[in-house]
Design a protein around this motif. Structure first.
Motif, short mmCIF file in Angstrom:
data_model
loop_
_atom_site.label_atom_id
_atom_site.label_comp_id
_atom_site.label_asym_id
_atom_site.label_seq_id
_atom_site.Cartn_x
_atom_site.Cartn_y
_atom_site.Cartn_z
N ILE A 106 36.99 37.30 39.27
CA ILE A 106 38.23 36.80 39.89
C ILE A 106 37.90 35.95 41.11
CG2 ILE A 106 40.40 37.45 40.99
CD1 ILE A 106 40.36 40.01 39.35
N ALA A 107 38.36 34.69 41.08
CA ALA A 107 38.15 33.79 42.21
C ALA A 107 39.27 33.91 43.24
CB ALA A 107 38.06 32.35 41.72
N GLN A 108 40.51 33.97 42.77
CA GLN A 108 41.66 34.06 43.66
C GLN A 108 42.69 35.00 43.06
OE1 GLN A 108 41.92 32.95 46.63
NE2 GLN A 108 40.39 31.31 46.79
N ALA A 109 43.46 35.65 43.91
CA ALA A 109 44.52 36.56 43.46
C ALA A 109 45.65 36.53 44.47
CB ALA A 109 43.97 37.98 43.32
N VAL A 126 49.04 37.34 40.22
CA VAL A 126 48.60 36.12 39.54
C VAL A 126 47.12 35.96 39.84
CG1 VAL A 126 48.92 33.63 39.30
CG2 VAL A 126 50.89 35.10 39.81
N LEU A 127 46.33 35.75 38.80
CA LEU A 127 44.87 35.71 38.94
C LEU A 127 44.32 34.35 38.53
CD1 LEU A 127 44.00 39.15 37.27
CD2 LEU A 127 44.49 38.70 39.68
N TRP A 128 43.34 33.89 39.28
CA TRP A 128 42.58 32.70 38.92
C TRP A 128 41.14 33.14 38.69
CZ3 TRP A 128 46.79 32.55 42.00
CH2 TRP A 128 47.72 31.54 41.78
N PRO A 129 40.62 33.02 37.45
CA PRO A 129 39.25 33.46 37.18
C PRO A 129 38.22 32.52 37.79
CG PRO A 129 40.18 32.42 35.23
CD PRO A 129 41.29 32.51 36.24
N VAL A 130 37.01 33.04 37.98
CA VAL A 130 35.92 32.22 38.49
C VAL A 130 35.59 31.10 37.52
CG1 VAL A 130 33.46 32.23 39.07
CG2 VAL A 130 34.95 34.06 39.91
#
Length: 477
Positions: free
Chosen positions: A387-390, A403-407
């Motif tokens: 996970i890069a951002q959450a 809401v998740l942004w993967p690496v």
């Protein structure tokens, strides 16, 4: 002779730098400049202009290169800027201006006079640092020379035992953290500031970072210290873990700030040879206030107060600071109190380490009446390698969603599901994520999901993903 600046082409000695500063200060005074704004890369020209403005009693407004044209124009108007100095490639941003050439510190720049209306500034204002908040409109924080010097000297005193002689400037000079902790403090200590155009270090805009290029630069430059944002540290750790490389023994300290870091990332960095220490600060306190140091650290905390800083916790849990406060906000004549309420929640443990829990205005209250700082849960999620951002939601809801942004774009649902479960295992039941979805746009200003300096636009993110967050199809058991 001691080298004060090293730009890869020239090693600047103190006498040569001072001569350039005095000449530029005289030019600014002769032109009748009151407020000068700069939009520059990390080069000696910025240092000369910054020092010259201070020496001449002229207010300096450093504009970050990641500001949009609208944000830059807002800053120019709000601060009453009458002189603008930029790189020639940026002239197209202001097509109506009459530009004049300016040769400074070996760099060809351009300058223009602006028809600025006089703006009342708080007394003793020497610098105005604009921060793009969650509204996207930059807010001007007015700082005195004395406050900035207090912070710089506090860092000098705290870091003296490390024997740092070469500091690599890895963040933009227009960012206050680097301006104070990466320029003023090392030079006050007698160290050399090593600077390169940011693109050579892998940093483009506010959120594009090439960790492989950065690592190659660190290996070539061999600095003793540098400052990183958490996402830069995360990407660097990912590169080292994937490549099998390790950092060089030249590094003595890597300060990490700007957002919550988390104990897992700090420990992972240290295991890879990065001597990372998390800190805490804010523009209203002229940057850094607390810092974990190699001989006094507690991963997961923001460290102990530095010599210049005083901290206390208000009855409601809000962190308050004193010791290096700003002069005031642009356009706000409210007198400064002795103690500034930061808007951050936290506590100080029995050993004096500060633990920051998040912004008071972001606190979620679930339908079960539990108060949850979303930043706490987001840090736990970002500590998972996938996970890069959450961004976490759940106000008035029985459970939290994210809401998740993967690496990596190719990261599949199973990997994200496992990452959420792993993060949940570290959290109490009321702070666990029950539903999640992938981010539908890039986590940056262009995608409308974040400010220019990487803060989440929570309302926009919630609106964009409302249907998925309210569904149960991706519920995590």
């Amino acid at each position: 002779m001691n080298t004060v600046l090293d730009d890869g082409r020239r090693q600047w000695q103190a006498a040569a730098l001072q001569a350039a500063v005095e000449a530029q200060a005289e030019r600014l005074q002769r032109a009748g400049t009151r407020v000068v704004a700069t939009l520059l890369d990390n080069t000696p020209a910025f240092v000369v202009l910054d020092d010259a403005a201070l020496a001449a009693g002229i207010v300096h407004v450093p504009l970050p290169q990641f500001f949009t044209p609208a944000q830059s124009d807002h800053a120019l108007r709000a601060a009453g800027v009458d002189t603008l100095i930029v790189a020639p490639a940026l002239a197209a941003r202001w097509p109506g201006l009459r530009w004049q050439p300016l040769a400074l510190a070996g760099e060809s720049l351009i300058q223009a006079r602006l028809a600025a209306a006089g703006v009342a500034l708080p007394p003793d204002t020497a610098k105005i640092s604009f921060t793009s908040g969650t509204t996207g409109a930059p807010k001007g924080v007015c700082l005195s020379a004395d406050a900035m010097r207090r912070v710089a000297q506090g860092l000098v005193d705290a870091l003296a035992p490390l024997g740092i002689e070469r500091h690599l400037n890895a963040l933009p000079f227009a960012v206050l953290l680097e301006n104070i902790a990466g320029l003023l403090a090392p030079r006050a200590h007698g160290a050399t500031c090593v600077m390169r155009p940011l693109a050579e270090l892998g940093l483009t805009g506010s959120s594009s970072f090439d960790a492989a290029r950065f690592h190659a630069a660190v290996r070539q430059i061999r600095p003793h210290s540098l400052i990183l944002l958490p996402q830069m540290l995360r990407a660097w750790c990912g590169h080292l873990a994937q490549s099998g490389e390790r950092t060089l023994d030249s590094l003595k300290f890597v300060a990490v700030g700007g957002a919550a870091v988390g104990a897992p990332l700090i420990r992972a960095a240290q295991a890879l040879g990065i001597p990372a220490g998390e800190g805490y600060g804010l523009s209203e306190g002229a940057s850094v206030q607390t810092l974990n140091l190699p001989d006094a650290e507690r991963p997961g905390s923001a460290g102990r107060p530095l010599p210049h800083a005083r901290l206390r916790i208000a009855p409601g849990g809000e962190i308050e600071i004193a010791g290096s406060l700003f002069c005031g906000y642009l356009g706000d004549a409210t007198p400064m109190p002795e103690w500034w309420p930061t808007g951050d929640l936290g506590h100080i443990d029995a050993d004096g380490f500060l633990h920051v829990q998040g912004r008071s205005r972001n606190v979620l209250i679930t339908s079960y009446g539990r108060n949850v700082s979303p930043e706490w849960v987001e840090t736990a999620l970002r500590c998972e390698p996938a996970i890069a951002q959450a961004v976490v939601f759940g106000d008035g809801q029985p459970a939290l969603s994210a809401v998740l942004w993967p690496v990596h774009r190719a990261t599949d649902e199973a990997a994200l599901h496992a990452a959420v479960q792993a993060a949940n295992a570290t959290l109490p039941d009321y702070a666990r994520i029950a539903r999640w979805t992938r981010g539908r746009a890039a986590f940056d200003a262009a995608g409308g999901m974040a400010t220019a300096n990487g803060r989440p636009l929570r309302a926009a993110i919630r609106q964009r993903h409302a249907d998925a967050l309210d569904a149960t199809l991706t519920a995590t058991p």
